[in-house]
Design an enzyme around this catalytic site. Structure first.
Site, PDB file in Angstrom:
ATOM      1  N   SER A   1       1.022  -1.248   0.072  1.00  0.00           N
ATOM      2  CA  SER A   1       0.037  -0.074   0.051  1.00  0.00           C
ATOM      3  C   SER A   1       0.946   1.138   0.154  1.00  0.00           C
ATOM      4  CB  SER A   1      -1.186   0.153   1.254  1.00  0.00           C
ATOM      5  OG  SER A   1      -2.066   1.153   1.209  1.00  0.00           O
TER       6      SER A   1
ATOM      7  N   ASP B   1      -5.457  -3.366  -2.649  1.00  0.00           N
ATOM      8  CA  ASP B   1      -4.623  -3.063  -1.704  1.00  0.00           C
ATOM      9  C   ASP B   1      -3.818  -4.062  -1.219  1.00  0.00           C
ATOM     10  OD1 ASP B   1      -3.595  -1.948   0.883  1.00  0.00           O
ATOM     11  OD2 ASP B   1      -4.202  -0.082  -0.016  1.00  0.00           O
TER      12      ASP B   1
END
Length: 285
Positions: free
Chosen positions: A48, A173
């Protein structure tokens, strides 16, 4: 994709950078403290926001990476990553039915920081980016090929950004599957691991008392359980340092705190001071 990066030697060092949105600015302060002492990575692993910070580090760890990251974090492009006004976001959600924000500002920021056509192979330090495959419902570790699509995949926050398509597969993510990806660093052969994280694991969880706190606690359990397991099963020959942020800032508990890029300098300074104290206490010079 099978992970191909392999480290050699008892002193192999990995920097593992976790996810956490705007709080990821704390990782810049931690990085500053490490580099000031001449601690350099042989491997960088990110998920991320940690994949974004980590890629910039891996591109040139000997240059002014802290300055480059600080400039990126405080740029208008960074503020644009977190979206337009509330009504513009609602309009995009109504049109797409999947996300509030456009991925274009983030892609633009990455191209400014890393170049348009950078590949993993062109980085000065081996780099791994963790994402979540939708079709396979599994963790995926990018380690080769075009860099920017892999980072976008790792940072495609559900609801905020759309899934990223690569080779006919869709990714979300990396924090969904491995928010602080220690295990790829261990698998690659790292013997000393510095974890640069955003502070959530420093805050204890309590039984919820409202619907909102129930959702928050459930989210935090989902984020933290993999990290807790990896720490508990860490091989005896691996040394782990979880660097501190210095604590939350005022307002971090609010729902809209993920948009507060105005806190960047405070987070960097606070995490730098806390990490310096951590390293001093352990005699790491």
């Amino acid at each position: 994709m099978a992970q191909r990066v392999r480290l050699r030697g008892r002193r192999s060092v990995a920097f593992v950078l976790g996810g956490g949105g705007v709080r990821g600015a704390a990782e810049v302060g931690m990085l500053q403290a490490l580099l000031e002492r001449g601690i350099r990575p042989d491997l960088v692993v990110g998920a991320s926001i940690g994949a974004i910070n980590g890629a910039v580090l891996a591109a040139d760890p000997e240059g002014d990476v802290v300055g480059r990251l600080t400039d990126a974090w405080t740029s208008p492009e960074a503020a644009a990553v977190y979206g337009n006004g509330f009504f513009a976001q609602l309009g995009r959600l109504a049109r797409t039915r999947t996300h509030l924000n456009s991925p274009e500002p983030l892609e633009h920021l990455l191209r400014q920081s890393l170049g348009h056509d950078r590949t993993f192979e062109q980085l000065k330090v081996p780099f791994l980016a963790v994402a979540a495959s939708i079709e396979r419902a599994a963790e995926h570790v990018f380690d080769s090929g075009p860099l920017i699509p892999a980072i976008l995949a790792s940072a495609s926050v559900p609801g905020l950004l759309p899934p990223t398509e690569i080779g006919g597969e869709h990714f979300l993510d990396g924090g969904i599957v491995d928010s602080i990806p220690i295990s790829p660093a261990v698998d690659a052969g790292a013997r000393t691991i510095y974890v640069l994280q955003v502070g959530r694991i420093e805050q204890p969880l309590e039984a919820p008392r409202s619907a909102a706190s129930t959702a928050r606690v459930a989210f935090e359990i989902a984020r933290r359980h993999r990290f807790a397991r990896d720490v508990a099963t860490l091989p005896d020959n691996v040394t782990l340092h979880v660097l501190p942020t210095g604590g939350p800032l005022v307002g971090d508990h609010k729902l809209a705190s993920y948009r507060r890029t105005s806190t960047v300098h405070d987070r960097v300074a606070q995490a730098h001071a806390a990490t310096v104290a951590y390293l001093d206490a352990r005699g790491i010079r």
